[in-house]
Design a protein around this motif. Sequence first.
Motif, short mmCIF file in Angstrom:
data_model
loop_
_atom_site.label_atom_id
_atom_site.label_comp_id
_atom_site.label_asym_id
_atom_site.label_seq_id
_atom_site.Cartn_x
_atom_site.Cartn_y
_atom_site.Cartn_z
N ALA A 53 0.85 -1.19 0.00
CA ALA A 53 0.00 0.00 0.00
C ALA A 53 0.88 1.23 0.00
O ALA A 53 1.85 1.31 0.76
CB ALA A 53 -0.91 0.01 1.22
N GLU A 54 0.55 2.18 -0.84
CA GLU A 54 1.24 3.47 -0.86
C GLU A 54 0.27 4.49 -0.30
O GLU A 54 -0.80 4.72 -0.88
CB GLU A 54 1.64 3.83 -2.29
CG GLU A 54 2.48 2.76 -2.93
CD GLU A 54 3.80 3.28 -3.47
OE1 GLU A 54 4.02 4.50 -3.42
OE2 GLU A 54 4.58 2.45 -3.92
N VAL A 55 0.61 5.07 0.83
CA VAL A 55 -0.24 6.07 1.47
C VAL A 55 0.57 7.35 1.67
O VAL A 55 1.80 7.33 1.66
CB VAL A 55 -0.81 5.55 2.81
CG1 VAL A 55 -1.80 4.43 2.59
CG2 VAL A 55 0.28 5.07 3.73
N THR A 56 -0.14 8.43 1.87
CA THR A 56 0.51 9.71 2.09
C THR A 56 0.31 10.12 3.54
O THR A 56 -0.81 10.15 4.02
CB THR A 56 -0.08 10.78 1.15
OG1 THR A 56 0.06 10.32 -0.20
CG2 THR A 56 0.62 12.11 1.32
N LEU A 65 -4.25 2.42 7.29
CA LEU A 65 -3.97 1.56 6.15
C LEU A 65 -5.28 1.29 5.41
O LEU A 65 -6.35 1.21 6.04
CB LEU A 65 -3.31 0.26 6.61
CG LEU A 65 -1.95 0.47 7.29
CD1 LEU A 65 -1.41 -0.83 7.85
CD2 LEU A 65 -0.96 1.09 6.32
N PRO A 66 -5.24 1.17 4.09
CA PRO A 66 -6.48 1.10 3.33
C PRO A 66 -7.31 -0.16 3.50
O PRO A 66 -8.52 -0.13 3.37
CB PRO A 66 -6.02 1.26 1.88
CG PRO A 66 -4.58 0.93 1.87
CD PRO A 66 -4.06 1.22 3.24
N ARG A 96 -4.18 0.82 11.89
CA ARG A 96 -3.43 2.07 11.75
C ARG A 96 -2.02 1.93 12.31
O ARG A 96 -1.78 1.12 13.19
CB ARG A 96 -4.16 3.21 12.48
CG ARG A 96 -5.56 3.41 11.99
CD ARG A 96 -6.26 4.62 12.56
NE ARG A 96 -6.30 4.60 14.02
CZ ARG A 96 -6.62 5.66 14.75
NH1 ARG A 96 -6.91 6.81 14.19
NH2 ARG A 96 -6.64 5.58 16.06
#
Length: 186
Positions: A53-56, A65-66, A96
């Motif tokens: 997962a790529e998160v900002t 987290l998605p 999270r």
Amino acid sequence: MADMLAAPGDLASLLERDDLDEYKATMLIECATAVVQAAADGQRIVEVVDDVAEVTAGTGQWLSLPQFPVRSVASVNYDGTVMASGPAGYRLRGSRLFRRCGWSDSPLDMIPVTVVYTHGYPEGAQELQLGRSAVLGLIRDVYDNPAGLKAESIDDWSATYSALSTQMDGTPALRKALHWQYGRRR
């Protein structure tokens, strides 16, 4: 292969048939699984190991987290640097990641974070039973009725098919139950 909340053998047992076309059954199960997962806010539901997962990250201490439930985190790459877990790095709490000093110093920073993690429910978990039941319910009449007929008759024989199954959409009550069981309730 796409996610499957049931197996072709489950459909064969439900229909009490041993002559199912496995390709057709698999396709229907994959499609119905997609319908169930869409009702669950797009959550994959089934266990996925080492998903990326790529998160900002912003300035807060928490990074969601998605996909959930999160089972474990293999690695966290923060702006190009691998982070350690524990008090000096990050901690996993539910779905999270927590970082005591926050994820960024500036409100204008949008730091890329790449997370490799395992999420969803493992095969055979009790939590998957609602999804499995929904998948089988959505396709039970579709296997023998691919044209989506509501009724059919030949001479003195007739059959009426369930409107729910021909639409593979699910009732509002089913969609609500799936959202409640698997979707984000924040």
